[in-house]
Design a protein around this motif. Structure first.
Motif, mmCIF file in Angstrom:
data_model
loop_
_atom_site.group_PDB
_atom_site.id
_atom_site.type_symbol
_atom_site.label_atom_id
_atom_site.label_comp_id
_atom_site.label_asym_id
_atom_site.label_seq_id
_atom_site.Cartn_x
_atom_site.Cartn_y
_atom_site.Cartn_z
ATOM 1 N N LYS A 1 -11.771 -24.208 -17.066
ATOM 2 C CA LYS A 1 -12.713 -23.842 -16.003
ATOM 3 C C LYS A 1 -12.920 -25.007 -15.042
ATOM 4 O O LYS A 1 -13.214 -26.126 -15.452
ATOM 5 C CB LYS A 1 -14.040 -23.416 -16.609
ATOM 6 C CG LYS A 1 -15.048 -22.918 -15.593
ATOM 7 C CD LYS A 1 -16.332 -22.456 -16.258
ATOM 8 C CE LYS A 1 -17.340 -21.951 -15.231
ATOM 9 N NZ LYS A 1 -18.597 -21.484 -15.871
ATOM 10 N N GLY A 2 -12.760 -24.734 -13.749
ATOM 11 C CA GLY A 2 -13.010 -25.720 -12.715
ATOM 12 C C GLY A 2 -11.876 -26.680 -12.443
ATOM 13 O O GLY A 2 -11.938 -27.465 -11.491
ATOM 14 N N MET A 3 -10.794 -26.642 -13.239
ATOM 15 C CA MET A 3 -9.724 -27.624 -13.090
ATOM 16 C C MET A 3 -8.615 -27.170 -12.135
ATOM 17 O O MET A 3 -7.839 -27.986 -11.664
ATOM 18 C CB MET A 3 -9.118 -27.960 -14.467
ATOM 19 C CG MET A 3 -10.075 -28.684 -15.391
ATOM 20 S SD MET A 3 -10.598 -30.303 -14.765
ATOM 21 C CE MET A 3 -12.281 -29.956 -14.246
ATOM 22 N N ARG A 4 -8.474 -25.883 -11.895
ATOM 23 C CA ARG A 4 -7.521 -25.348 -10.919
ATOM 24 C C ARG A 4 -6.101 -25.894 -11.139
ATOM 25 O O ARG A 4 -5.470 -26.422 -10.231
ATOM 26 C CB ARG A 4 -7.988 -25.672 -9.493
ATOM 27 C CG ARG A 4 -9.363 -25.123 -9.177
ATOM 28 C CD ARG A 4 -9.820 -25.514 -7.810
ATOM 29 N NE ARG A 4 -11.182 -25.057 -7.550
ATOM 30 C CZ ARG A 4 -11.872 -25.353 -6.449
ATOM 31 N NH1 ARG A 4 -11.308 -26.081 -5.496
ATOM 32 N NH2 ARG A 4 -13.095 -24.908 -6.296
ATOM 33 N N ARG A 5 -5.628 -25.739 -12.364
ATOM 34 C CA ARG A 5 -4.335 -26.325 -12.731
ATOM 35 C C ARG A 5 -3.393 -25.346 -13.415
ATOM 36 O O ARG A 5 -2.298 -25.728 -13.821
ATOM 37 C CB ARG A 5 -4.565 -27.513 -13.674
ATOM 38 C CG ARG A 5 -5.205 -27.108 -15.003
ATOM 39 C CD ARG A 5 -5.562 -28.269 -15.887
ATOM 40 N NE ARG A 5 -4.439 -29.048 -16.316
ATOM 41 C CZ ARG A 5 -3.671 -28.774 -17.361
ATOM 42 N NH1 ARG A 5 -3.890 -27.675 -18.070
ATOM 43 N NH2 ARG A 5 -2.684 -29.569 -17.684
#
Length: 369
Positions: free
Chosen positions: A141-145
């Motif tokens: 979550k939140g890492m956009r990877r």
């Protein structure tokens, strides 16, 4: 890449995120290959993460007994990678050298590559550029990877990292039931001379954490000395463990312990984790802040007390046959999830761990046989 370094994280996010997602736009997700002969695995360069990862690596070894498994590691976690079972070889890369790393990965001709790192865009980028026929990794979550992976598993903040690793093995699309759940394990070489073989009673203290905010996970010297006085026996020798870079801090503390009438000396392993593991296994107790050496002791089966402070026990606590986890007495702390989420007033946390709590934890692990 150090997760404690804010600059590294900023660069990883603002440079890595757009590059990674742009590349992922131009590819389709693929199905798992029908045959896995060459399998690559990669995890965070942190020592503790690597030791915990050994459980997942054994699971993959059990699922693919005939495959050639390559553990992609970095200079930072090589000492841990060398003593965990499951891989046929280790491939050393540099996370900050794409020009050298990408050709190394492509030369492996992986049928599949599983990336067990949770937040770095660089490892996701290298997975994407590896030339592997199939890649899997975490959606955090939140890492956009995660867009570049063929298959993902959710990386969650409400379970221990060992369970996250297992979730990726089960969700990567490569392993089917029945499934073997292994515990973290080490490859130990018991040959060679044993340091302190003549000592009848050893206790190890590991005072030093690692990373940019390491001081926020360390306990006051006076607490360590009070703990030592409470658990010492007449024949006890206290070992202050650490790396070569810790000597400058260790020597004054060793002097303070000896001045307090507590027989103490520092110990720096001559060969990384190998001899250190053997010494820790001989100890009546190992008391450590939450860091890689704590996980080493716990996985090795040493009686281990982890002083967790800001580190969340449910995420990164000690796991092993003889462990005790100590949290601050006032209920504070326990907020580190990926390793860099220091909130307001983080210096308040470690002082809330009481000496009496640590004494009780040592008695607890001593009683387990």
């Amino acid at each position: 890449m150090k997760r404690g370094s804010r600059m590294n994280r900023v660069l990883d996010f603002w440079v890595g995120t757009p590059v990674l997602n742009l590349l992922a736009t131009f590819r389709r997700r693929r199905k798992p290959p029908t045959q896995i002969l060459r399998l690559g695995v990669m995890c965070s360069p942190a020592l503790g993460d690597t030791l915990l990862f050994s459980a997942a690596l054994q699971d993959l070894r059990a699922a693919y007994p005939q495959a050639h498994i390559t553990h992609i590691c970095m200079k930072q976690n090589l000492a841990a990678a060398e003593i965990i079972p499951g891989a046929d070889e280790r491939l050393l890369i540099s996370l900050t050298d794409p020009k050298g790393t990408i050709p190394k990965l492509r030369a492996q001709r992986f049928d599949a590559l599983v990336d067990f790192s949770s937040w770095q865009r660089l490892t996701a980028f290298y997975s994407l550029m590896s030339g592997a026929k199939y890649i899997a990794g975490f959606a955090t979550k939140g890492m956009r990877r995660s867009r570049g992976y063929d298959r993902t598993a959710e990386h969650r903040n409400d379970r221990h990292e060992i369970k996250n690793f297992r979730a990726l093995v089960e969700g990567c699309g490569l392993v089917s039931a029945p499934f073997h759940h292994h515990e973290p394990a080490l490859l130990l070489d018991e040959s060679g001379p044993m340091p302190f073989a003549e000592e009848p009673d050893l206790i190890a203290f590991h005072l030093w954490a690692s990373g940019q905010n390491s001081h926020l996970r360390e306990w006051d010297d006076a607490n360590w000395i009070a703990l030592a006085k409470a658990i010492a026996r007449p024949e006890t020798l206290f070992l202050i463990t650490g790396g070569p870079g810790d000597r400058e801090r260790s020597e004054p503390f060793v002097a303070a312990m000896n001045a307090a009438g507590i027989r103490t000396q520092s110990f720096v392993s001559p060969d990384g984790f190998r001899t250190l593991t053997r010494v820790l296994k001989r100890c009546r107790a190992v008391v450590s802040v939450n860091t890689g050496v704590m996980h080493l002791a716990a996985v090795a089966g040493a009686p281990t007390v982890s002083l967790n402070g800001p580190t969340a026990e449910h995420r990164w606590g000690a796991r092993g046959p003889r462990v005790a986890n100590v949290q601050p007495a006032d209920g504070s702390g326990g907020y580190l999830h990926l390793g860099f989420e220091f909130g307001e007033n983080p210096a308040h946390v470690m002082p809330q761990i009481l000496v009496s709590q640590a004494i009780d934890a040592v008695r607890q692990v001593e009683a387990v046989r």
